[in-house]
Design an enzyme around this catalytic site. Structure first.
Site, PDB file in Angstrom:
ATOM      1  CD  GLU A  60      30.231  34.742  34.161  1.00  0.00           C
ATOM      2  OE1 GLU A  60      30.055  33.818  33.356  1.00  0.00           O
ATOM      3  OE2 GLU A  60      29.867  34.661  35.365  1.00  0.00           O
ATOM      4  NE  ARG A 272      31.203  28.409  39.509  1.00  0.00           N
ATOM      5  CZ  ARG A 272      32.205  29.223  39.218  1.00  0.00           C
ATOM      6  NH1 ARG A 272      33.377  29.052  39.790  1.00  0.00           N
ATOM      7  NH2 ARG A 272      32.054  30.208  38.356  1.00  0.00           N
ATOM      8  CG  MET A 312      29.588  32.880  49.312  1.00  0.00           C
ATOM      9  SD  MET A 312      29.574  31.847  47.836  1.00  0.00           S
ATOM     10  CE  MET A 312      29.525  33.111  46.566  1.00  0.00           C
ATOM     11  CD  GLU A 314      37.700  31.806  53.569  1.00  0.00           C
ATOM     12  OE1 GLU A 314      38.487  32.299  54.388  1.00  0.00           O
ATOM     13  OE2 GLU A 314      37.114  30.725  53.749  1.00  0.00           O
ATOM     14  CG  ASN A 338      40.268  30.943  36.055  1.00  0.00           C
ATOM     15  OD1 ASN A 338      41.189  30.531  35.365  1.00  0.00           O
ATOM     16  ND2 ASN A 338      40.213  32.184  36.494  1.00  0.00           N
ATOM     17  CD  GLU A 341      39.935  31.439  40.242  1.00  0.00           C
ATOM     18  OE1 GLU A 341      39.328  32.514  40.366  1.00  0.00           O
ATOM     19  OE2 GLU A 341      39.422  30.344  40.510  1.00  0.00           O
TER      20      GLU A 341
END
Length: 425
Positions: A60, A272, A312, A314, A338, A341
């Site tokens: 988010e 993730r 993080m 990247e 998503n 992307e």
């Protein structure tokens, strides 16, 4: 259950909340820090009177970034307070806006009446903007008491979530009726919000701002340069991104199958959640894959089989390094992540069957041949191998995904216009 009962139960559940924080801190020590912020104590010094934006976690926060930049540009005199609930979300917010002095940041306090009141008394926003699905009855009620308009931006509501809200109609209907704008992604979701108690005049179909993703023109060039440094310009490279527990084993099984026909194939594996980086690295090694961590200094060589994406911020760059992309959270019932992307980078996209968080986007991409769904390791291996061996098919998928992106842009502008009406009624 009404809001009073909900609040009482929340107070009674505080020992369990504390236990959950402690358990999470064992895997991610950052959960043990800044605990006072979660109760509206020890908040950083803030300039009051601006816009409050809440983005629950990393996804988010990234989705909110273009909207926040748009608000910064439109309202140069207003500070913007950005809140989240997770340490990874906090890290991402601070990294995204490190050079923007008007961005203020803290954790969102728990949805207790006293904590919500203290937070709003401190921040005193002119407008509250909540990203996607994170609705808190006491925060919204306290905003309503103070005359602060509340907007739900890029709103989505699955059929399953709508059923959950409907079970607590005495709590959710008054909350939704107090809100000033629902900028929803689709008409289907708009109808769900209206049926749950949102005032019809507050519900607008603006589309998904995820389509308005802008790509740095240098990103693909930098990725091509790095692949040259790896001497991997001609090497088949694929990425499995945003994987969850239970998916890494499937991805590695697919990669092992790929290596039988393409022994030089390279997998970029991106879990993730940061707290899983070490465990996934150990899993790769246990299964015999020569693995390099992106965070380390060790280079990718011809003998490297897996690059672990353990950094993080990247993910887009890691997508750019690959020829094709599998988007995780979809082989397990998490709902997917998503899909746009990799599509924005003109990469063919593969996903598992569980995409209920992105049903409409998945349907659009599937309809034009931009998305392939697989069920297991064998299906994933076959899909990736086909894209390796049939570059024309890969290019066709990639261009179809890019066209879906371009055809659906404009949601960000519509959202900003809607928020502007609340700021300047």
């Amino acid at each position: 259950m009404n809001r009073t009962l909900y609040s009482c139960l929340f107070y009674l559940a505080l020992p369990l909340v504390a236990l959950r924080l402690w358990l999470r801190s064992r895997k991610a020590p950052a959960y043990a820090k800044r605990v006072s912020e979660r109760f509206s104590y020890g908040l950083p010094v803030m300039q009051p009177g601006g816009i409050w934006v809440h983005a629950v976690s990393v996804g988010e926060s990234i989705a909110a970034a273009p909207m926040i930049r748009g608000l910064l540009q439109r309202y140069p005199q207003l500070p913007i307070t950005v809140t989240c609930m997770t340490p990874t979300g906090s890290e991402r917010i601070q990294a995204l806006f490190a050079n923007e002095p008007r961005i203020q940041h803290c954790y969102l306090p728990y949805d207790l009446p006293c904590a919500a009141a203290r937070f709003l008394d401190k921040v005193q926003p002119k407008l509250a903007v909540i990203m996607e699905t994170e609705l808190w009855p006491n925060h919204i009620h306290q905003c309503a008491k103070r005359g602060i308009p509340v907007a739900l931006a890029n709103a989505r509501l699955s059929a399953r979530s709508a059923k959950g809200y409907a079970r607590f109609a005495k709590l959710t209907a008054p909350m939704l009726s107090q809100m000033s704008l629902f900028a929803v992604q689709t008409e289907t979701e708009a109808e769900r919000f209206r049926s749950l108690g949102a005032r019809p005049e507050t519900v607008e179909v603006t589309g998904s701002i995820k389509f308005d993703l802008t790509i740095d023109p240098q990103l693909l060039a930098r990725a091509a340069t790095l692949r040259e440094q790896w001497q991997a310009a001609e090497r088949p490279v694929w990425i499995a991104a945003s994987t969850h527990e239970g998916e890494d084993e499937v991805v590695l099984a697919a990669h092992r199958q790929l290596l039988a026909s393409h022994p030089d194939a390279l997998l970029i594996l991106v879990p993730r959640h940061p707290e899983r980086f070490n465990a996934v690295f150990e899993l790769c090694q246990q299964q015999g894959f020569t693995t390099v961590r992106r965070s380390g200094a060790e280079p990718v060589t011809a003998g490297t089989s897996v690059l672990l994406g353990d950094t993080m911020g990247e993910l887009l760059f890691l997508y750019a390094l690959a020829d094709s992309a599998f988007v995780g959270g979809s082989l397990v019932p998490t709902g997917g992540h998503n899909l746009l992307e990799p599509a924005a980078l003109a990469k063919p996209v593969i996903t598992g069957p569980h995409v209920f968080n992105f049903l409409e986007i998945a349907a659009m991409m599937r309809e034009v041949g931009a998305l392939q769904e697989v069920d297991d390791a064998e299906g994933l291996a076959v899909a990736v191998q086909r894209l390796f061996e049939l570059p024309q098919d890969a290019q066709k998928m990639a261009q179809a995904g890019l066209k879906v992106m371009q055809a659906n842009q404009g949601a960000l502008q519509r959202l900003l216009d809607g928020l502007g009406k609340l700021l300047n009624p």
